[in-house]
Motif scaffolding. Sequence first.
Motif, PDB file in Angstrom:
ATOM      1  N   GLU A   1      42.631  37.142  31.107  1.00 11.26           N
ATOM      2  CA  GLU A   1      43.185  35.801  31.350  1.00 11.26           C
ATOM      3  C   GLU A   1      44.450  35.581  30.539  1.00 11.26           C
ATOM      4  O   GLU A   1      45.304  34.785  30.906  1.00 11.26           O
ATOM      5  CB  GLU A   1      42.165  34.710  30.966  1.00 11.26           C
ATOM      6  CG  GLU A   1      40.902  34.671  31.803  1.00 11.26           C
ATOM      7  CD  GLU A   1      39.971  35.839  31.481  1.00 11.26           C
ATOM      8  OE1 GLU A   1      39.846  36.200  30.303  1.00 11.26           O
ATOM      9  OE2 GLU A   1      39.397  36.421  32.435  1.00 11.26           O
ATOM     10  N   LYS A   2      44.524  36.254  29.375  1.00 11.64           N
ATOM     11  CA  LYS A   2      45.685  36.074  28.488  1.00 11.64           C
ATOM     12  C   LYS A   2      46.224  37.463  28.145  1.00 11.64           C
ATOM     13  O   LYS A   2      46.066  37.959  27.036  1.00 11.64           O
ATOM     14  CB  LYS A   2      45.217  35.319  27.229  1.00 11.64           C
ATOM     15  CG  LYS A   2      46.318  34.830  26.330  1.00 11.64           C
ATOM     16  CD  LYS A   2      46.664  33.367  26.619  1.00 11.64           C
ATOM     17  CE  LYS A   2      47.823  32.866  25.775  1.00 11.64           C
ATOM     18  NZ  LYS A   2      49.088  33.553  25.973  1.00 11.64           N
ATOM     19  N   PRO A   3      46.813  38.129  29.140  1.00  4.08           N
ATOM     20  CA  PRO A   3      47.241  39.516  28.905  1.00  4.08           C
ATOM     21  C   PRO A   3      48.465  39.612  28.003  1.00  4.08           C
ATOM     22  O   PRO A   3      49.240  38.661  27.881  1.00  4.08           O
ATOM     23  CB  PRO A   3      47.570  40.018  30.314  1.00  4.08           C
ATOM     24  CG  PRO A   3      47.925  38.807  31.082  1.00  4.08           C
ATOM     25  CD  PRO A   3      47.137  37.678  30.498  1.00  4.08           C
TER      26      PRO A   3
ATOM     27  N   GLU B   1      42.598  51.859  33.104  1.00  4.61           N
ATOM     28  CA  GLU B   1      41.677  51.370  32.066  1.00  4.61           C
ATOM     29  C   GLU B   1      41.537  49.861  32.110  1.00  4.61           C
ATOM     30  O   GLU B   1      40.889  49.274  31.237  1.00  4.61           O
ATOM     31  CB  GLU B   1      42.181  51.843  30.692  1.00  4.61           C
ATOM     32  CG  GLU B   1      42.225  53.355  30.608  1.00  4.61           C
ATOM     33  CD  GLU B   1      42.718  53.870  29.259  1.00  4.61           C
ATOM     34  OE1 GLU B   1      42.700  53.114  28.261  1.00  4.61           O
ATOM     35  OE2 GLU B   1      43.126  55.039  29.214  1.00  4.61           O
ATOM     36  N   ARG B   2      42.167  49.236  33.078  1.00  2.00           N
ATOM     37  CA  ARG B   2      42.154  47.772  33.191  1.00  2.00           C
ATOM     38  C   ARG B   2      42.467  47.114  31.852  1.00  2.00           C
ATOM     39  O   ARG B   2      41.747  46.233  31.364  1.00  2.00           O
ATOM     40  CB  ARG B   2      40.788  47.273  33.688  1.00  2.00           C
ATOM     41  CG  ARG B   2      40.465  47.765  35.067  1.00  2.00           C
ATOM     42  CD  ARG B   2      39.078  47.293  35.485  1.00  2.00           C
ATOM     43  NE  ARG B   2      38.625  47.987  36.680  1.00  2.00           N
ATOM     44  CZ  ARG B   2      38.987  47.655  37.920  1.00  2.00           C
ATOM     45  NH1 ARG B   2      39.782  46.651  38.129  1.00  2.00           N
ATOM     46  NH2 ARG B   2      38.532  48.338  38.949  1.00  2.00           N
ATOM     47  N   LEU B   3      43.533  47.617  31.231  1.00  3.35           N
ATOM     48  CA  LEU B   3      43.946  47.031  29.951  1.00  3.35           C
ATOM     49  C   LEU B   3      44.412  45.600  30.190  1.00  3.35           C
ATOM     50  O   LEU B   3      45.005  45.308  31.236  1.00  3.35           O
ATOM     51  CB  LEU B   3      45.105  47.826  29.339  1.00  3.35           C
ATOM     52  CG  LEU B   3      44.845  49.245  28.862  1.00  3.35           C
ATOM     53  CD1 LEU B   3      46.081  49.782  28.136  1.00  3.35           C
ATOM     54  CD2 LEU B   3      43.638  49.320  27.950  1.00  3.35           C
ATOM     55  N   PRO B   4      44.172  44.723  29.236  1.00  2.00           N
ATOM     56  CA  PRO B   4      44.664  43.347  29.375  1.00  2.00           C
ATOM     57  C   PRO B   4      46.168  43.281  29.106  1.00  2.00           C
ATOM     58  O   PRO B   4      46.631  42.699  28.123  1.00  2.00           O
ATOM     59  CB  PRO B   4      43.843  42.578  28.337  1.00  2.00           C
ATOM     60  CG  PRO B   4      43.502  43.595  27.296  1.00  2.00           C
ATOM     61  CD  PRO B   4      43.400  44.912  28.007  1.00  2.00           C
ATOM     62  N   VAL B   5      46.918  43.949  29.951  1.00  3.11           N
ATOM     63  CA  VAL B   5      48.373  44.066  29.802  1.00  3.11           C
ATOM     64  C   VAL B   5      49.003  43.715  31.143  1.00  3.11           C
ATOM     65  O   VAL B   5      48.557  44.218  32.180  1.00  3.11           O
ATOM     66  CB  VAL B   5      48.770  45.507  29.408  1.00  3.11           C
ATOM     67  CG1 VAL B   5      50.285  45.692  29.463  1.00  3.11           C
ATOM     68  CG2 VAL B   5      48.232  45.873  28.030  1.00  3.11           C
ATOM     69  N   ARG B   6      49.995  42.850  31.122  1.00  7.69           N
ATOM     70  CA  ARG B   6      50.767  42.610  32.342  1.00  7.69           C
ATOM     71  C   ARG B   6      52.164  43.192  32.169  1.00  7.69           C
ATOM     72  O   ARG B   6      52.893  42.788  31.257  1.00  7.69           O
ATOM     73  CB  ARG B   6      50.878  41.122  32.666  1.00  7.69           C
ATOM     74  CG  ARG B   6      51.838  40.923  33.854  1.00  7.69           C
ATOM     75  CD  ARG B   6      51.821  39.571  34.482  1.00  7.69           C
ATOM     76  NE  ARG B   6      50.482  39.049  34.627  1.00  7.69           N
ATOM     77  CZ  ARG B   6      50.163  37.775  34.426  1.00  7.69           C
ATOM     78  NH1 ARG B   6      51.091  36.919  34.067  1.00  7.69           N
ATOM     79  NH2 ARG B   6      48.925  37.370  34.571  1.00  7.69           N
TER      80      ARG B   6
END
Length: 222
Positions: free
Chosen positions: A6-8, A32-37
Amino acid sequence: MEHTPEKPLRVVILISGRGSNMQALAECVQAERLPVRICGVISNRPDAAGLAWAQAQGLPAYALSHHAFPTRDAFDTALQAQLDALAPDYILLAGFMRVLGTSLVRHFEGQIINIHPSLLPVFPGLHTHEQALAQGVQWHGCTVHYVTPVLDHGPIIAQGVIPVHHDDTPDTLATRLLPVEHALYTQVLRWLAQDRVTLLADGRVQVRDQPHRAWAGPNLFN
Ligand code: GRF
């Protein structure tokens, strides 16, 4: 703050050419579905192969040709405005072949990270593999570091090493080093997403719960 889907972590990647490091970073985020946009990939060369790849992946890809600007400062001003609009937490240089001016570097102090194909502080600048062979060093490598106004200089986040073989050429060295670059940069991105990287007051870097930041093999970070 640890990043979440939600807060990448917002990242912009700057490239100039092939973009294999950018590709490794983007593939790592996805796999890896990292929380990175990745909120932008910017190339100063409109014909960069990496830009076409980013576009094909559906990443926001922008060409900002330095030839369109009369001076370095004018290019930097335009780049800074574009970066400001994308509001990145970090700007990752990945084979970006333009020297960024002091004013832009200061504007994003502590937010710009680069990968350089040598064990800094030795062999800054171009032709690092040639330099390594000419000096007869037995170990070569790459460095992920914070960018300061001094070229290829700045607090070291992590380094990867490879041995130099007696029959190495600049090309064989570059080829053997590239996967190490990819592994190193993606590992640093994971740490950034976990908010574990701190720039200390003494100019060194600390990564929480990660005493070893030297990569000499597949498992050293684990
Ligand atoms: C890499 O060796 C990187 O370290 C250097 O330029 C090269 C870029 O390769 N700064 P790529 O564009 O990431 O494939």
